[in-house]
Design a protein around this motif. Sequence first.
Motif, PDB file in Angstrom:
ATOM      1  N   VAL A 116      49.678  46.724  40.826  1.00  6.14           N
ATOM      2  CA  VAL A 116      49.634  47.233  39.605  1.00  6.14           C
ATOM      3  C   VAL A 116      50.069  46.593  39.431  1.00  6.14           C
ATOM      4  O   VAL A 116      50.688  45.694  39.408  1.00  6.14           O
ATOM      5  N   GLY A 117      49.204  46.470  37.673  1.00  6.07           N
ATOM      6  CA  GLY A 117      49.112  45.356  36.299  1.00  6.07           C
ATOM      7  C   GLY A 117      49.586  46.076  34.804  1.00  6.07           C
ATOM      8  O   GLY A 117      49.620  47.232  35.236  1.00  6.07           O
ATOM      9  N   MET A 118      50.275  45.661  34.887  1.00  8.86           N
ATOM     10  CA  MET A 118      50.606  45.878  32.914  1.00  8.86           C
ATOM     11  C   MET A 118      50.967  45.249  32.389  1.00  8.86           C
ATOM     12  O   MET A 118      51.197  44.316  31.890  1.00  8.86           O
ATOM     13  N   SER A 121      59.851  30.909  29.028  1.00  4.65           N
ATOM     14  CA  SER A 121      60.101  29.475  30.029  1.00  4.65           C
ATOM     15  C   SER A 121      58.782  28.891  30.124  1.00  4.65           C
ATOM     16  O   SER A 121      58.807  28.146  30.960  1.00  4.65           O
ATOM     17  N   LEU A 122      58.251  30.308  30.520  1.00  8.52           N
ATOM     18  CA  LEU A 122      56.524  28.813  31.239  1.00  8.52           C
ATOM     19  C   LEU A 122      55.132  29.015  30.100  1.00  8.52           C
ATOM     20  O   LEU A 122      55.703  30.061  29.831  1.00  8.52           O
ATOM     21  N   THR A 123      54.718  28.379  30.673  1.00  5.43           N
ATOM     22  CA  THR A 123      52.868  28.201  30.385  1.00  5.43           C
ATOM     23  C   THR A 123      52.413  29.138  29.768  1.00  5.43           C
ATOM     24  O   THR A 123      52.762  30.224  31.353  1.00  5.43           O
ATOM     25  N   VAL A 124      50.967  29.592  29.433  1.00  5.15           N
ATOM     26  CA  VAL A 124      50.419  30.235  29.650  1.00  5.15           C
ATOM     27  C   VAL A 124      50.018  30.357  31.196  1.00  5.15           C
ATOM     28  O   VAL A 124      49.899  31.201  31.780  1.00  5.15           O
ATOM     29  N   MET A 125      49.803  29.126  31.546  1.00  4.97           N
ATOM     30  CA  MET A 125      48.762  29.285  32.895  1.00  4.97           C
ATOM     31  C   MET A 125      50.192  29.247  34.527  1.00  4.97           C
ATOM     32  O   MET A 125      49.774  30.301  35.297  1.00  4.97           O
ATOM     33  N   GLU A 126      51.185  29.233  33.753  1.00  8.40           N
ATOM     34  CA  GLU A 126      52.611  30.107  34.470  1.00  8.40           C
ATOM     35  C   GLU A 126      52.846  31.161  35.082  1.00  8.40           C
ATOM     36  O   GLU A 126      52.860  31.645  36.207  1.00  8.40           O
ATOM     37  N   ASN A 127      51.855  31.138  33.374  1.00 13.64           N
ATOM     38  CA  ASN A 127      52.782  32.814  33.172  1.00 13.64           C
ATOM     39  C   ASN A 127      51.521  33.693  34.684  1.00 13.64           C
ATOM     40  O   ASN A 127      52.105  34.687  34.813  1.00 13.64           O
ATOM     41  N   VAL A 128      50.582  33.448  34.183  1.00 12.99           N
ATOM     42  CA  VAL A 128      49.628  33.899  35.276  1.00 12.99           C
ATOM     43  C   VAL A 128      49.673  33.696  36.613  1.00 12.99           C
ATOM     44  O   VAL A 128      49.386  34.463  37.784  1.00 12.99           O
ATOM     45  N   MET A 129      50.260  32.481  37.415  1.00 12.09           N
ATOM     46  CA  MET A 129      50.330  31.678  38.169  1.00 12.09           C
ATOM     47  C   MET A 129      51.350  32.895  39.143  1.00 12.09           C
ATOM     48  O   MET A 129      51.535  33.159  40.179  1.00 12.09           O
ATOM     49  N   TYR A 130      52.236  33.316  38.097  1.00 11.40           N
ATOM     50  CA  TYR A 130      54.116  33.593  38.429  1.00 11.40           C
ATOM     51  C   TYR A 130      53.184  34.574  39.682  1.00 11.40           C
ATOM     52  O   TYR A 130      53.840  34.459  40.724  1.00 11.40           O
ATOM     53  N   GLU A 188      45.519  28.157  41.362  1.00  9.23           N
ATOM     54  CA  GLU A 188      45.447  27.518  40.864  1.00  9.23           C
ATOM     55  C   GLU A 188      43.917  28.076  39.860  1.00  9.23           C
ATOM     56  O   GLU A 188      43.590  28.437  38.741  1.00  9.23           O
ATOM     57  N   LYS A 189      43.049  28.258  40.997  1.00  8.20           N
ATOM     58  CA  LYS A 189      41.844  28.646  40.623  1.00  8.20           C
ATOM     59  C   LYS A 189      41.583  30.649  40.412  1.00  8.20           C
ATOM     60  O   LYS A 189      40.757  29.947  38.973  1.00  8.20           O
ATOM     61  N   ARG A 190      42.483  30.629  40.841  1.00 10.06           N
ATOM     62  CA  ARG A 190      42.450  31.808  40.850  1.00 10.06           C
ATOM     63  C   ARG A 190      42.856  32.116  39.048  1.00 10.06           C
ATOM     64  O   ARG A 190      42.474  33.178  38.233  1.00 10.06           O
ATOM     65  N   ALA A 191      44.196  32.336  39.357  1.00 11.82           N
ATOM     66  CA  ALA A 191      44.506  31.762  37.208  1.00 11.82           C
ATOM     67  C   ALA A 191      43.432  31.335  36.674  1.00 11.82           C
ATOM     68  O   ALA A 191      43.403  31.583  35.658  1.00 11.82           O
ATOM     69  N   ILE A 216      46.690  40.692  30.081  1.00 17.09           N
ATOM     70  CA  ILE A 216      45.725  40.569  30.507  1.00 17.09           C
ATOM     71  C   ILE A 216      45.582  40.031  32.046  1.00 17.09           C
ATOM     72  O   ILE A 216      45.510  40.370  33.105  1.00 17.09           O
ATOM     73  N   ALA A 217      45.142  38.378  31.392  1.00 15.39           N
ATOM     74  CA  ALA A 217      45.105  37.366  32.758  1.00 15.39           C
ATOM     75  C   ALA A 217      46.023  37.664  33.929  1.00 15.39           C
ATOM     76  O   ALA A 217      45.978  37.784  35.568  1.00 15.39           O
ATOM     77  N   ARG A 218      47.513  37.746  33.717  1.00 14.15           N
ATOM     78  CA  ARG A 218      48.413  37.909  34.775  1.00 14.15           C
ATOM     79  C   ARG A 218      48.609  39.396  35.304  1.00 14.15           C
ATOM     80  O   ARG A 218      48.723  39.331  36.362  1.00 14.15           O
ATOM     81  N   ALA A 219      48.218  40.591  34.512  1.00 13.71           N
ATOM     82  CA  ALA A 219      48.410  41.664  34.997  1.00 13.71           C
ATOM     83  C   ALA A 219      46.720  41.955  36.279  1.00 13.71           C
ATOM     84  O   ALA A 219      46.983  42.726  37.463  1.00 13.71           O
TER      85      ALA A 219
END
Lengths: 252, 246
Positions: free
Chosen positions: A80-82, A92-101, A115-118, A149-152
């Motif tokens: 599930v993504g939300m 506390s995380l950067t944009v990249m770190e948020n998507v990497m989480y 990283e490639k996927r993020a 959306i990217a993180r989801a």
Amino acid sequence: MIEVKNLNKSFDENQVLFDISGVFENGKCNMIIGASGSGKTVLMKSIIGLHRIDSGSIEYDGRNLPDMQMKEIRKLRREVGMLFQGSALFDSLTVMENVMYPLEMFSSETKAEMEKRAIFCLERVDLTNKAFDLFPSEISGGMQKRVAIARAIALNPKYLFCDEPNSGLDPKTALIIDKLIQEITQEYNITTIINSHDMNSVMEIGDYILFINKGRKAWEGNNKMIFNSDVQELNDFVFASELFKKVKEVNS
Amino acid sequence: MNYLYQTGQYAMLMHKVFTKPDRWKMFWRQFPKEVEKLGLASLPIVIIISIFIGAILTIQTKLNTENPLLPTYSTGLVTRDTLLLEFSSTIMCLILAGKVGSNIASEIGTMRITEQIDAIEIMGVNSANYLILPKITAFIVMMPFLVIFSMAIGLVGGYLVGMFSDIITVADYLLGIQYAFVPYYIFYSVVKSLVFAFIISSVASYYGYFAYGGALDVGKASTNAVVNSSILILFFNLLITNLMLN
């Protein structure tokens, strides 16, 4: 596909959802609409499993959520993504770190692959690498929604939930976000459920619409059928503004 | 009734916290950050308070025990034992309950009301374990060091009184802090501090985790965390003292 059958939910003595049923198909933008306080957020949170329901069933491709143990629910949630109303990015995380989480939490890929996927996900939502190292507080509301959306979609979800994705956005950005959700839904054949009371979104992307009024399902259909509805509560809700009244007149 | 409900809710939260992390890698990434934020960042306040309290204790003890029958080393001895037995563990932990407790409760509370915790849960992550376990373990690991450091700095405070005033001589003070030293007192203090560290971090996490509403409610959660952990510290201080020194 998510199938909800005879869902009832109450908080203590106060019942907020009455016998709700609906089928949310994959590859479609399924929308739950209704006035503020009608119970749509409770319905969405119940479907995700953030609220325990009193009775009924919520089937994720045949898997009934209320029958699941917490471990199974956690496993299901990895599919599930939300997208939250306020984006809910980690401060506390950067944009990249948020998507990497989510990738770091559940993916077994190497760091380079993650990283490639993020980067792929961020580029998919039209974010450039200038934004990757910024913190959520340093970017605009529209960009925050894109990051969310990217993180989801980072873990290739089968189900995507969007809670008021357009709240706080200007009409142009709102439209871009709507289109983005629609494209992603169709591209990856995701079951998307959008909780909204933005009529522009409903008209634009509502493939399936479930209208909730005072906790009960009052109408279901799509964005083309909505103009011909004879349900008074729906008409009062949809055609509340002069603009939509005129649109209805022209249409009819 | 509400108190019983909260106790049960706290116990269930701790059950969620003390489970195997979804990814140890993520735990070990958070752990040093928490050590830095909760432990090392508390060093300045520990130093300032300990040095002043050590100095004040020495002056007050000396001024209140002006009696030719009392040995000259008694001021150092009383200062040392007060620091070792109560100040550096209990009083320091009460002060840290304010600093660290409000920090934890407001951080987690803000994450709750901005739906960041929901976002973690939706991803299928045990949010309580991911957010709270590194905080509790980091604070428990750091607390004995802070307490022992506070003891040492407090004693230095007393020494400075001897150096820069004529209230007490350095020789008398040094004799006092070495006289009839009981190493067990340090063990007792460390044990207390470990319990207090758990109370501060877990109670603050509880109030933050179950915060709801807006900014005002995060403030309330933070206040409740400090007040309740302070009361629990005093209660457990009594209990542990009775068990270990009686």
